[in-house]
Design a protein around this motif. Structure first.
Motif, PDB file in Angstrom:
ATOM      1  N   ALA A 114      10.391  -0.039  -6.315  1.00 29.11           N
ATOM      2  CA  ALA A 114       9.088   0.352  -5.783  1.00 29.11           C
ATOM      3  C   ALA A 114       7.985  -0.038  -6.756  1.00 29.11           C
ATOM      4  O   ALA A 114       7.917   0.484  -7.867  1.00 29.11           O
ATOM      5  CB  ALA A 114       9.072   1.859  -5.540  1.00 29.11           C
ATOM      6  N   GLN A 132       3.690  -1.047  -6.694  1.00 32.13           N
ATOM      7  CA  GLN A 132       2.492  -1.083  -5.855  1.00 32.13           C
ATOM      8  C   GLN A 132       2.180  -2.488  -5.363  1.00 32.13           C
ATOM      9  O   GLN A 132       1.788  -2.689  -4.214  1.00 32.13           O
ATOM     10  CB  GLN A 132       1.302  -0.529  -6.641  1.00 32.13           C
ATOM     11  CG  GLN A 132       0.073  -0.292  -5.810  1.00 32.13           C
ATOM     12  CD  GLN A 132      -1.136   0.067  -6.658  1.00 32.13           C
ATOM     13  OE1 GLN A 132      -1.720  -0.770  -7.333  1.00 32.13           O
ATOM     14  NE2 GLN A 132      -1.497   1.329  -6.622  1.00 32.13           N
ATOM     15  N   PHE A 147       3.885  -4.791  -4.379  1.00 31.30           N
ATOM     16  CA  PHE A 147       4.710  -5.338  -3.307  1.00 31.30           C
ATOM     17  C   PHE A 147       4.767  -4.437  -2.086  1.00 31.30           C
ATOM     18  O   PHE A 147       5.610  -4.626  -1.207  1.00 31.30           O
ATOM     19  CB  PHE A 147       6.102  -5.679  -3.847  1.00 31.30           C
ATOM     20  CG  PHE A 147       6.031  -6.625  -5.006  1.00 31.30           C
ATOM     21  CD1 PHE A 147       5.522  -7.902  -4.837  1.00 31.30           C
ATOM     22  CD2 PHE A 147       6.405  -6.234  -6.285  1.00 31.30           C
ATOM     23  CE1 PHE A 147       5.406  -8.779  -5.909  1.00 31.30           C
ATOM     24  CE2 PHE A 147       6.293  -7.096  -7.363  1.00 31.30           C
ATOM     25  CZ  PHE A 147       5.795  -8.383  -7.179  1.00 31.30           C
ATOM     26  N   LEU A 148       3.882  -3.446  -2.038  1.00 31.36           N
ATOM     27  CA  LEU A 148       3.748  -2.650  -0.823  1.00 31.36           C
ATOM     28  C   LEU A 148       3.326  -3.547   0.338  1.00 31.36           C
ATOM     29  O   LEU A 148       2.621  -4.544   0.139  1.00 31.36           O
ATOM     30  CB  LEU A 148       2.694  -1.552  -1.020  1.00 31.36           C
ATOM     31  CG  LEU A 148       3.063  -0.426  -1.987  1.00 31.36           C
ATOM     32  CD1 LEU A 148       1.860   0.510  -2.170  1.00 31.36           C
ATOM     33  CD2 LEU A 148       4.274   0.365  -1.491  1.00 31.36           C
ATOM     34  N   TYR A 149       3.709  -3.160   1.532  1.00 32.85           N
ATOM     35  CA  TYR A 149       3.289  -3.926   2.713  1.00 32.85           C
ATOM     36  C   TYR A 149       1.780  -4.148   2.715  1.00 32.85           C
ATOM     37  O   TYR A 149       1.283  -5.259   2.946  1.00 32.85           O
ATOM     38  CB  TYR A 149       3.709  -3.196   3.995  1.00 32.85           C
ATOM     39  CG  TYR A 149       3.323  -3.971   5.235  1.00 32.85           C
ATOM     40  CD1 TYR A 149       4.176  -4.914   5.769  1.00 32.85           C
ATOM     41  CD2 TYR A 149       2.082  -3.793   5.830  1.00 32.85           C
ATOM     42  CE1 TYR A 149       3.823  -5.657   6.876  1.00 32.85           C
ATOM     43  CE2 TYR A 149       1.707  -4.533   6.942  1.00 32.85           C
ATOM     44  CZ  TYR A 149       2.577  -5.461   7.454  1.00 32.85           C
ATOM     45  OH  TYR A 149       2.195  -6.203   8.543  1.00 32.85           O
ATOM     46  N   ARG A 178      -1.229   4.489  -1.241  1.00 32.09           N
ATOM     47  CA  ARG A 178      -1.029   3.348  -2.138  1.00 32.09           C
ATOM     48  C   ARG A 178       0.035   3.591  -3.200  1.00 32.09           C
ATOM     49  O   ARG A 178       0.275   2.728  -4.041  1.00 32.09           O
ATOM     50  CB  ARG A 178      -2.372   3.019  -2.812  1.00 32.09           C
ATOM     51  CG  ARG A 178      -2.463   1.578  -3.233  1.00 32.09           C
ATOM     52  CD  ARG A 178      -3.701   1.259  -4.058  1.00 32.09           C
ATOM     53  NE  ARG A 178      -3.869  -0.182  -4.167  1.00 32.09           N
ATOM     54  CZ  ARG A 178      -4.655  -0.779  -5.038  1.00 32.09           C
ATOM     55  NH1 ARG A 178      -5.396  -0.052  -5.846  1.00 32.09           N
ATOM     56  NH2 ARG A 178      -4.737  -2.098  -5.092  1.00 32.09           N
ATOM     57  N   SER A 179       0.653   4.752  -3.186  1.00 34.25           N
ATOM     58  CA  SER A 179       1.687   5.007  -4.189  1.00 34.25           C
ATOM     59  C   SER A 179       2.892   4.109  -3.938  1.00 34.25           C
ATOM     60  O   SER A 179       3.243   3.820  -2.803  1.00 34.25           O
ATOM     61  CB  SER A 179       2.146   6.466  -4.113  1.00 34.25           C
ATOM     62  OG  SER A 179       1.074   7.323  -4.380  1.00 34.25           O
ATOM     63  N   ALA A 180       3.506   3.694  -5.029  1.00 33.36           N
ATOM     64  CA  ALA A 180       4.655   2.790  -4.921  1.00 33.36           C
ATOM     65  C   ALA A 180       5.874   3.565  -4.435  1.00 33.36           C
ATOM     66  O   ALA A 180       6.365   4.443  -5.133  1.00 33.36           O
ATOM     67  CB  ALA A 180       4.933   2.150  -6.277  1.00 33.36           C
ATOM     68  N   LYS A 181       6.304   3.258  -3.230  1.00 31.42           N
ATOM     69  CA  LYS A 181       7.528   3.866  -2.696  1.00 31.42           C
ATOM     70  C   LYS A 181       8.344   2.771  -2.031  1.00 31.42           C
ATOM     71  O   LYS A 181       7.801   1.929  -1.316  1.00 31.42           O
ATOM     72  CB  LYS A 181       7.187   4.936  -1.654  1.00 31.42           C
ATOM     73  CG  LYS A 181       6.564   6.182  -2.265  1.00 31.42           C
ATOM     74  CD  LYS A 181       6.237   7.220  -1.190  1.00 31.42           C
ATOM     75  CE  LYS A 181       5.401   8.355  -1.790  1.00 31.42           C
ATOM     76  NZ  LYS A 181       4.586   9.038  -0.768  1.00 31.42           N
ATOM     77  N   GLN A 182       9.642   2.810  -2.264  1.00 30.99           N
ATOM     78  CA  GLN A 182      10.510   1.762  -1.733  1.00 30.99           C
ATOM     79  C   GLN A 182      10.352   1.599  -0.218  1.00 30.99           C
ATOM     80  O   GLN A 182      10.347   0.487   0.304  1.00 30.99           O
ATOM     81  CB  GLN A 182      11.964   2.082  -2.071  1.00 30.99           C
ATOM     82  CG  GLN A 182      12.925   0.969  -1.769  1.00 30.99           C
ATOM     83  CD  GLN A 182      14.373   1.418  -1.924  1.00 30.99           C
ATOM     84  OE1 GLN A 182      14.915   2.135  -1.110  1.00 30.99           O
ATOM     85  NE2 GLN A 182      14.986   0.977  -3.004  1.00 30.99           N
ATOM     86  N   PHE A 212       7.968   1.670   1.647  1.00 32.42           N
ATOM     87  CA  PHE A 212       6.773   0.987   2.139  1.00 32.42           C
ATOM     88  C   PHE A 212       6.571  -0.392   1.508  1.00 32.42           C
ATOM     89  O   PHE A 212       5.494  -0.981   1.617  1.00 32.42           O
ATOM     90  CB  PHE A 212       5.549   1.886   1.948  1.00 32.42           C
ATOM     91  CG  PHE A 212       5.733   3.219   2.634  1.00 32.42           C
ATOM     92  CD1 PHE A 212       5.863   3.288   4.014  1.00 32.42           C
ATOM     93  CD2 PHE A 212       5.838   4.389   1.896  1.00 32.42           C
ATOM     94  CE1 PHE A 212       6.077   4.502   4.656  1.00 32.42           C
ATOM     95  CE2 PHE A 212       6.062   5.615   2.532  1.00 32.42           C
ATOM     96  CZ  PHE A 212       6.178   5.674   3.915  1.00 32.42           C
ATOM     97  N   LEU A 213       7.607  -0.888   0.847  1.00 30.55           N
ATOM     98  CA  LEU A 213       7.560  -2.268   0.372  1.00 30.55           C
ATOM     99  C   LEU A 213       7.427  -3.213   1.563  1.00 30.55           C
ATOM    100  O   LEU A 213       7.920  -2.928   2.654  1.00 30.55           O
ATOM    101  CB  LEU A 213       8.846  -2.606  -0.392  1.00 30.55           C
ATOM    102  CG  LEU A 213       9.022  -1.910  -1.736  1.00 30.55           C
ATOM    103  CD1 LEU A 213      10.397  -2.241  -2.309  1.00 30.55           C
ATOM    104  CD2 LEU A 213       7.930  -2.324  -2.723  1.00 30.55           C
ATOM    105  N   TYR A 214       6.813  -4.346   1.333  1.00 26.62           N
ATOM    106  CA  TYR A 214       6.687  -5.340   2.397  1.00 26.62           C
ATOM    107  C   TYR A 214       8.043  -5.625   3.037  1.00 26.62           C
ATOM    108  O   TYR A 214       8.193  -5.655   4.263  1.00 26.62           O
ATOM    109  CB  TYR A 214       6.092  -6.643   1.852  1.00 26.62           C
ATOM    110  CG  TYR A 214       5.928  -7.675   2.935  1.00 26.62           C
ATOM    111  CD1 TYR A 214       4.762  -7.738   3.680  1.00 26.62           C
ATOM    112  CD2 TYR A 214       6.946  -8.571   3.245  1.00 26.62           C
ATOM    113  CE1 TYR A 214       4.616  -8.657   4.712  1.00 26.62           C
ATOM    114  CE2 TYR A 214       6.809  -9.491   4.265  1.00 26.62           C
ATOM    115  CZ  TYR A 214       5.642  -9.532   4.991  1.00 26.62           C
ATOM    116  OH  TYR A 214       5.516 -10.431   6.014  1.00 26.62           O
TER     117      TYR A 214
END
Lengths: 373, 373, 373, 373
Positions: free
Chosen positions: B215, B217, B219-221, D213-217, D219-221
């Motif tokens: 995880a 940031q 590379f978030l969608y 916007r928090s990094a969470k797996q 919600f990765l692209y």
């Protein structure tokens, strides 16, 4: 006042209307026609002008859609009002029009523009008047130019470079999206002799909206999503336009390598330019020259060392972001330039040009920041 | 029989097992461990091996996920069965393992691999054993190499180039995705002296899965969709790996320009390579040399003149498509290469290598065609 | 052997060929024609059959593309070989064909199928033979049925429900994608009287490939990406097909609410079904009934309590995942069903049906796991 | 003036400032603080306020990013100027602030807002003050409410419904995105008794930005693209908020079925609402009631019969589009509502509310049309 986005003093000259010209304002707006409004660049003009206090869209044309409400063609604009219905170009009452954006397809534009009354100021978004040499036009666009006299009068609308000529022009040929993204960073560097004219390699990436709104299998969602490809390798029509501009800058003929790529995104364009520096020139020299060149420009922004521009940083906005990097090969540099192909690469720059032509402050209607995420 | 996808006769050599080695088959499958199976390359090995008749996945490790069913980590594999649960690498019973895919992060791999029993054949998908020069490793990866003796033994696993060495290797360092996409087209051209070693410019575009499943940031969608950007400009870690391979091919040191770009797509990679041809060499010479070089290779396909490869043409498959184009600048050529970064750029090539190492037909388990659309 | 994906014992019946029928195998493959191969479902048949050991694609038809190599139409299949060129359907030598997948557009299929020699076993992927009542067909598809006699013979190809009839059918009407996604979860529940027939509300979401490969403005990347919309509200053509099946299950006429939505993704379909439970029925009863109903089925998988299926968990695979949840409104349940619209919703189920018809193990060629990410 | 987007006469009441209050304007702008500005809703406030003539952003807070330039956190705003640097909330000089948008995470907001000087007008975008019943809050948000006194004072900020109360409020609890999309169409219909309170089924679809916007797996692209899924089935936290509003409208307790779905798009939200009409009520009655109810509202637009709204029709804009359709089941209707979750579903409505609170014309800064494509 909210946030001021006008971080730079625009040269006062740009705010002085030519002597012979009317002054337009919120109380006395210019009456604007958009020809060929049923495509994406026409629609983008409508979207941007919805917030322009001194321009009033009074005519929209679209041959095959004539008679329809504009929101029948672009349903998202059901929320905008005072948008006129589409009519045929032959039905326009030119007496009540001050200026026009011409968003017609390439090759259909020449005769129509040649027939307009001369009081109409025109920004043409097609490619028809961009190439000074009509034989080059014929070679790349597959047909004789039908308005060579008008071509001589046309001014090339790369605003930050040709602003003085644009001010008094009757017909401005709005640059292509790729040429805008390439010339803004490279023109000043060539002009100053900081980079060499040989071995300029430009790898460009574009969103799909550049292909327009016509139904073509190659641009279906299923054919574009989740993949990329080069296209028009060695033969894209924007090539002679880029070379014309860079040759002007260098004062000698420039031939470049240019390869466009189709990206799975609706908007946005990046040109990654691989160049050779002149003797004794450093990366800092390149960056500093661009910083100086554009320090009074609102829409061109040179990033500090190490920052990388994304196309999403300019989505929906009229900005051009530029960054300069050292290459691993000694003596070479990498210059990255991003724009929104529909805004600074088309309709935004067109409005910027008409602002200049009509003596309205150049940023009017164009200060939207990027839409992110 | 259905469609035969084996259009080419693979060299018979690749199907002969080394004398000293067991023969594996559907009735006597090799027992396979996948170390670090909770990332995308580990999962991709599981997906591909689900259809491999001669390899049986018997061990999956994942330190933080140990004890879980694999489908807890990758729910789409709830439909696969006989997939073992995740365990810690310290709990593996190596006596019942014949070979391993090592999908651990860079820098964590060296000590683990150095400690394995010597009967285990290993394909390492990390970068830890790709660079022959451990001081180069230390420079680019930020730490001393912890298994320099093992490094000497490692064979670089670009299958089509180093197949003979791979056959008898105990440890194969599987190439990076960018290096695979660049070396397959350029290695033969440099080796034959058809292109020059200077001014090789590679503009690469990669899908997001190359960034892994952690995880972050960036590379978030929301941070990736509908936009592109360069990254690691002039300093991406795959650069020395590419240069090592191209220097081997040329017989002299090669320094390249290499700029990767992040694309809004999960899989796929394109390298657009801008090169200079040697004197009197033509575009046809380049293309014909590649055609000849790869005519017996199943997974590398050189397109005829004028055809442009898309990354979507290889999505989910182990193929590499290559095309050669004349550049507008005389004497230059454009070489385009596309792969799926997770298959030919990682897990697919790893399986291809283990097939070679264990004397199984090289294409086994890898004949899936691209998933389109 | 690798991972066994056949987690369930398929009923032995499905592996017994009808007495009168030839036995096909890798050494004596069935000769397969694909009619209308230039669309996505035709292409998907080719992709899947590339790994089918007992079926050999020997004929591909495409009226407007006849004479072309298949890879001219689908360039990603340049890596497959032994793929025949496209010919016109009138040029097929039916003596050398054992079975056909018919992927022609709705309404064009009836006369062609009625004219085929009777030894040809056919799976028709169009809607032409799905509705038993030809007047319902005429109402929803806008024209009289042209082969009503053949209609009487057609068997509806929802494999898990109508397997016994499919086995001996000459013509199977392959279900639509939406009907497949809705009937697999709801048919057994209605049949067992566990849910009520009134107030069944189905909100479905589909990937864009369901719209086919024809160039239409509405399905351009730019018109589909980054947004969603309902379509065909209250009048989608799959509605009577769903109601026909659910009425069969319930033993009384069922009228449903069905609203499809277009998603920005190429593949995948989810139906979220909102239903009322019969008196004294619990959520566990629903789930347990589905688990029991499908425990021997390879391609239908009911998830345990609390697990939510994603369409990406079945991308490229023939699986249907189903989950059952309590609703916040007492007495109601939410049943979620996901498939890949091109596989279980079209070409995969078609191959599954032909496997049954030709006495080949039902899973043959269909054991690919989902492609993720 | 350009296109007028104010197609409707806003009730004059909304432009009258409360007697006790200062008047803000371009020459005397309100000084605005944005607390928690490093998330998407904070950023969206900044983007929209960049064009607001009467509000001046003077304070931005972000605990972990304090000290940074805002464009370090949101690089696309490098083109905006006069944006203050981020500071800690404890360092704000409240004497120089007139109003605040509070974009802090749920549960962190209560104590901070309780401690603010009472002259500060606040629009809180968190969920902390939306539920009147603090025990319901505790049940759904997992902790006792820490500012129950302040809760009593808070006004729920669904502007079109509670405008009069908002005008004089000191603290407005800005509605959630799902509740906004559901209440705007259903509140008037329940209030008028045109639809029944039982069996209201809402199937909602949201873009990914709703997850923050928090990094969470999850919600990765790579985990979101090209697929969809339900989430929070039967237990999403917006459920009690929706039920509170609909119960107010109906005058009796309403319990709904609500299922959210994650879409592969950054922005946009659709709620497809399946409802039962009261006796003798027709589809036209529903539509006409909504048309009448919203005829003077700028931001809510009811589409004519047969037109289907898309989320892309409101991307980046503050509009809500509503459409009403007959269901195939007699007596039922389908009501579709789309918004941009970050604008009308969050920051746009927040600005709309503060405009009302501070006596500024309600549409100020919010007249951007949707960005399409």
């Amino acid at each position: 006042m909210g946030l001021s986005c006008r971080k730079k003093t625009t040269s006062t000259a740009s705010q002085v209307a030519p002597a012979s010209q009317k002054t337009y304002s919120a109380t006395k707006p210019a009456r604007i026609a958009i020809l060929g409004a049923s495509g994406y660049t026409g629609e983008e003009c409508v979207r941007l002008l919805a917030q322009h206090p001194a321009f009033n869209v009074t005519v929209l044309t679209g041959e095959s859609q004539a008679g329809k409400a504009f929101s029948d063609v672009f349903p998202h604009l059901v929320t905008a009002t005072d948008v006129p219905n589409l009519i045929k170009v032959g039905d326009v009452d030119w007496d009540n029009v001050d200026a026009a954006f011409c968003c017609l397809p390439h090759a259909t534009t020449q005769e129509i523009l040649a027939s307009l009354p001369t009081h109409i100021r025109v920004v043409d978004l097609s490619a028809d008047f961009r190439l000074r040499d009509v034989s080059t036009y014929a070679e790349w666009y597959g047909g004789e130019h039908k308005a060579p006299e008008l071509q001589k009068e046309a001014v090339y609308g790369l605003t930050e470079v040709y602003r003085n000529d644009i001010r008094s022009a009757r017909l401005v040929a709005n640059p292509g999206c790729y040429p805008t993204s390439v010339q803004l960073p490279l023109y000043p560097l060539l002009e100053a002799g900081l980079i060499l004219t040989d071995d300029i390699i430009v790898d460009s990436k574009s969103g799909v909206s550049g292909a327009g709104r016509s139904a073509k299998q190659a641009f279906l969602y299923t054919e574009v999503a989740e993949g990329i490809n080069s296209y028009g390798v060695s033969k894209h029509r924007h090539m002679p336009e880029i070379e014309q501009g860079l040759s002007d800058a260098a004062g000698s003929e420039v031939r470049i390598s240019f390869t466009p790529h189709l990206m799975p995104m609706s908007r946005g364009m990046q040109s990654t330019c691989y160049v050779k520096m002149a003797n004794n020139v450093t990366i800092d020299d390149l960056r500093q020259h661009l910083v100086n060149r554009y320090k009074d420009e609102t829409f061109v922004h040179v990033l500090p060392e190490g920052q990388i521009p994304h196309t999403r940083h300019v989505r929906g906005s009229n900005y051009n972001l530029i960054a300069v990097f050292a290459d691993r090969i000694p003596g070479r540099a990498i210059v990255i330039s991003v724009i929104d192909n529909l805004v600074k690469g088309a309709s935004g720059q067109a409005i910027q040009n008409l602002n200049v032509m009509l003596g309205v402050p150049e940023e009017t209607g164009l200060m939207q920041q990027a839409l992110f995420p």
